[in-house]
Design a protein around this motif. Structure first.
Motif, short mmCIF file in Angstrom:
data_model
loop_
_atom_site.label_atom_id
_atom_site.label_comp_id
_atom_site.label_asym_id
_atom_site.label_seq_id
_atom_site.Cartn_x
_atom_site.Cartn_y
_atom_site.Cartn_z
N ALA A 243 0.84 -1.20 0.00
CA ALA A 243 0.00 0.00 0.00
C ALA A 243 0.87 1.25 0.00
O ALA A 243 1.86 1.33 0.74
CB ALA A 243 -0.92 0.00 1.23
N PRO A 244 0.55 2.21 -0.84
CA PRO A 244 1.37 3.43 -0.87
C PRO A 244 1.23 4.21 0.43
O PRO A 244 0.18 4.21 1.06
CB PRO A 244 0.79 4.21 -2.07
N PHE A 245 2.29 4.85 0.80
CA PHE A 245 2.27 5.67 2.00
C PHE A 245 1.37 6.89 1.77
O PHE A 245 1.38 7.49 0.68
CB PHE A 245 3.67 6.12 2.38
N PRO A 246 0.55 7.23 2.77
CA PRO A 246 -0.30 8.42 2.59
C PRO A 246 0.57 9.66 2.46
O PRO A 246 1.64 9.78 3.06
CB PRO A 246 -1.13 8.44 3.89
N PRO A 247 0.12 10.59 1.65
CA PRO A 247 0.91 11.81 1.49
C PRO A 247 1.02 12.59 2.79
O PRO A 247 0.05 12.70 3.55
CB PRO A 247 0.13 12.60 0.43
N VAL A 248 2.18 13.06 3.05
CA VAL A 248 2.45 13.81 4.29
C VAL A 248 2.27 15.29 3.99
O VAL A 248 2.98 15.86 3.13
CB VAL A 248 3.87 13.52 4.80
#
Length: 347
Positions: A243-248
């Motif tokens: 799963a891609p990391f959520p944008p910070v």
């Protein structure tokens, strides 16, 4: 890197890419494997350690290389008692990984021992007609391995693709069980489905075990139909992508505020709820700790506990006699205590 190679036409040993690029075999183990694979029939009665000694692989290096070959299914050993009661060690060397059952079947076939019904013996391989091994043609191919059909002098400068790897696995099934014998055309027809297993993270050894394990008791009528059905029905689920990391989101930029420190008025951008800028906060800390240090240095040294206890006892005894004694500080404390007692009595 520049690369140049000429395929030899004679006196060569055919090595599988699975051996040359094996991640769990050291260079000594690979050299020993390729050396023994190309030996003529008349030198097959020597122990593996004697061949390793000729290559300069001795001591711990030999034990480490042999352990790797055994762990990965290239070498198998059995101990048995001979005719005179002496114990004998039988060694089986193969240039393809063999399970314990497959190796036992090959050993029994070579020694003329009947195999159990549940573990049919693998028939001895016939020497290839087109691509002979090093030396003169003989009646033994190490490990019961029969070369897969391929063109003379064919050489790969890059690792084989998933389709080529799947085809190679399918063609090698004949050595695990004669019921799964496929021709080159039949294997190429199933290679794409087998390649999908490899794309989904299944190794060649695991794919071979999945296709050869738990065969029907009544036997396999059609190798092509059986393998196609097993390849499709047992196809593992695709490997889920992480799963891609959520944008910070960047932290909001705080507004400038006026510093409450002394000196000329100035502003700064706070990080939290501070009211002083960095230089003013450091100066305030320095002033505070300097005052605390001066206050501690001005205080008198406390009396040792033995002297304090003796003074208190002496003052109490003197109070009973009406005589004051002891250091002024202790006497003052004693007088204060007496005043509290008198006030309590009067009330």
């Amino acid at each position: 890197m520049l690369w140049h190679a000429i395929a030899p036409s004679r006196r060569y040993t055919k090595a599988s890419h699975d051996v040359v690029r094996h991640p769990r075999l050291s260079s000594d183990a690979k050299i020993l494997l390729l050396y023994v694979q190309g030996l003529p029939e008349e030198r097959a009665d020597k122990a593996l350690s004697e061949h390793a000694k000729k290559l300069g692989i001795t001591g711990r290096a030999y034990q480490r290389a042999k352990g790797q070959l055994i762990a990965n299914g290239f070498v198998h050993e059995w101990k048995r008692q001979g005719e005179r009661g002496f114990w004998v060690t039988d060694q089986l060397f193969a240039n393809v990984p063999l399970t314990a059952e497959e190796a036992a079947a090959v050993r029994n076939d070579r020694l003329g021992v009947p195999s159990a019904p549940s573990a049919p013996a693998v028939p001895a391989a016939r020497p290839g007609a087109r691509n002979p091994a090093v030396g003169e043609p003989g009646g033994r191919t190490a490990g019961g391995y029969e070369p897969v059909d391929e063109e003379l002098g064919e050489n790969y400068s890059h690792p084989p693709s998933e389709v080529a790897e799947g085809e190679r696995v399918l063609l090698s099934l004949r050595h695990a069980n004669p019921q799964l014998h496929l021709g080159v055309r039949e294997a190429r027809g199933l290679a794409e489905v087998a390649a999908e297993w490899i794309r989904r993270g299944v190794s060649a050894a695991d794919l071979r075990r999945a296709l050869t394990g738990e065969l029907p008791k009544e036997g396999v009528r059609s190798a092509v139909g059986f393998l196609r059905h097993r390849l499709v029905q047992k196809l593992p689920a695709p490997v889920a992508a992480p799963a891609p990391f959520p944008p910070v989101s960047p932290s909001p930029v705080r507004e400038f505020i006026v510093c409450e420190g002394e000196g000329e008025e100035h502003v700064f951008r706070p990080v939290g709820d501070e009211t002083l800028c960095g230089p003013c906060a450091r100066e305030a800390n320095r002033v505070y700790w300097a005052a605390r240090r001066a206050e501690m240095e001005s205080e008198p040294d406390p009396l040792p506990w033995r002297e304090r206890v003796a003074a208190i006892i002496e003052s109490e005894q003197g109070a009973e006699r009406g005589v004051e004694a002891g250091p002024p500080a202790v006497l003052a404390a004693t007088r204060a205590q007496g005043s509290v007692r008198d006030a309590g009595a009067g009330s």
